[in-house]
Design a protein around this motif. Sequence first.
Motif, PDB file in Angstrom:
ATOM      1  N   ASN A  12       3.512  10.486  39.877  1.00 21.48           N
ATOM      2  CA  ASN A  12       3.465   9.110  40.896  1.00 21.48           C
ATOM      3  C   ASN A  12       3.491   9.655  42.068  1.00 21.48           C
ATOM      4  O   ASN A  12       4.251  10.623  42.603  1.00 21.48           O
ATOM      5  CB  ASN A  12       4.788   8.463  40.731  1.00 21.48           C
ATOM      6  N   ALA A  14       2.134   8.024  46.141  1.00 23.87           N
ATOM      7  CA  ALA A  14       1.797   7.269  47.302  1.00 23.87           C
ATOM      8  C   ALA A  14       0.477   7.291  47.679  1.00 23.87           C
ATOM      9  O   ALA A  14      -0.023   8.297  47.834  1.00 23.87           O
ATOM     10  CB  ALA A  14       2.721   6.966  48.325  1.00 23.87           C
ATOM     11  N   GLU A  15      -0.123   6.096  47.822  1.00 28.19           N
ATOM     12  CA  GLU A  15      -1.484   6.273  48.302  1.00 28.19           C
ATOM     13  C   GLU A  15      -1.733   6.869  49.609  1.00 28.19           C
ATOM     14  O   GLU A  15      -0.766   6.621  50.518  1.00 28.19           O
ATOM     15  CB  GLU A  15      -2.154   4.619  48.397  1.00 28.19           C
ATOM     16  N   VAL A  83      -5.494   4.458  45.017  1.00 30.94           N
ATOM     17  CA  VAL A  83      -5.069   3.768  44.001  1.00 30.94           C
ATOM     18  C   VAL A  83      -6.145   3.823  42.771  1.00 30.94           C
ATOM     19  O   VAL A  83      -5.648   3.891  41.507  1.00 30.94           O
ATOM     20  CB  VAL A  83      -4.867   1.987  44.438  1.00 30.94           C
ATOM     21  N   SER A  86      -5.851   6.453  39.869  1.00 32.45           N
ATOM     22  CA  SER A  86      -4.901   6.079  38.676  1.00 32.45           C
ATOM     23  C   SER A  86      -5.724   6.152  37.417  1.00 32.45           C
ATOM     24  O   SER A  86      -6.488   5.456  36.836  1.00 32.45           O
ATOM     25  CB  SER A  86      -4.175   4.765  38.801  1.00 32.45           C
ATOM     26  N   SER A 112      -0.193   7.953  38.497  1.00 30.16           N
ATOM     27  CA  SER A 112      -0.078   6.641  39.021  1.00 30.16           C
ATOM     28  C   SER A 112       0.032   6.689  40.530  1.00 30.16           C
ATOM     29  O   SER A 112       0.904   7.269  41.306  1.00 30.16           O
ATOM     30  CB  SER A 112       1.297   5.970  38.330  1.00 30.16           C
ATOM     31  N   ILE A 114       0.345   4.636  43.830  1.00 35.86           N
ATOM     32  CA  ILE A 114       0.996   3.440  44.152  1.00 35.86           C
ATOM     33  C   ILE A 114       0.788   3.026  45.754  1.00 35.86           C
ATOM     34  O   ILE A 114       0.852   3.827  46.561  1.00 35.86           O
ATOM     35  CB  ILE A 114       2.676   3.652  43.951  1.00 35.86           C
ATOM     36  N   ALA A 115       0.231   1.651  45.898  1.00 34.59           N
ATOM     37  CA  ALA A 115      -0.134   1.154  47.200  1.00 34.59           C
ATOM     38  C   ALA A 115       0.851   1.308  47.865  1.00 34.59           C
ATOM     39  O   ALA A 115       2.162   0.716  47.773  1.00 34.59           O
ATOM     40  CB  ALA A 115      -0.955  -0.182  46.867  1.00 34.59           C
TER      41      ALA A 115
END
Lengths: 115, 115
Positions: A12, A14-15, A83, A86, A112, A114-115
């Motif tokens: 995971n 973050a964008e 994003v 992903s 993944s 995440i925005a």
Amino acid sequence: AQSVAQPEDQVNVAEGNPLTVKCTYSVSGNPYLFWYVQYPNRGLQFLLKYITGDNLVKGSYGFEAEFNKSQTSFHLKKPSALVSDSALYFCAVRRPLSGNTPLVFGKGTRLSVIA
Amino acid sequence: GAGVSQSPSNKVTEKGKDVELRCDPISGHTALYWYRQRLGQGLEFLIYFQGNSAPDKSGLPSDRFSAERTGESVSTLTIQRTQQEDSAVYLCASGQNRENTGELFFGEGSRLTVL
């Protein structure tokens, strides 16, 4: 026999942050290494490969990977995640030409962003 | 079309029935692979054809599985007496490089569901 390990089932990020998807391999001789991506409900697509030469290879969609022979690794990287990155990412290895050898894939890592 | 074509895209069958899956590779590609992808799992190598060489069948999980390829064209994967654990997406890929350095082009897969 050649094999590939992708130690993380899920990554995971973050964008906008850098991303790394790890891959280590086991093969006799110098390996041929590949990364493929599988977007939801679509077939696998080739991203990049290392055959010989510069250890840093650049591929599609801004991805790159670094071949590290001493660590037997070929981690996939991108400086700034989107994003739309992903997806499920697969590392693959093949022995150099010594007869016909199959391409062996790792189990995949789900990224993944995440925005 | 220019890509790898697989049919059927979806197949639902009853346990014990035989199924046949078809792959049309990209014209001129000498290498053809079949892989299996179970839900949430990685790619499992099944069989590899390279030109007129004997196929590498080392990944076939049981004698219920067989595959044929006519020259450097169409391939069929046959599963006899299907079992529920055969449920998966069966992916076909083709490539054109004998020196093991070329990337593979994947079809969209045939989703098999065994009831």
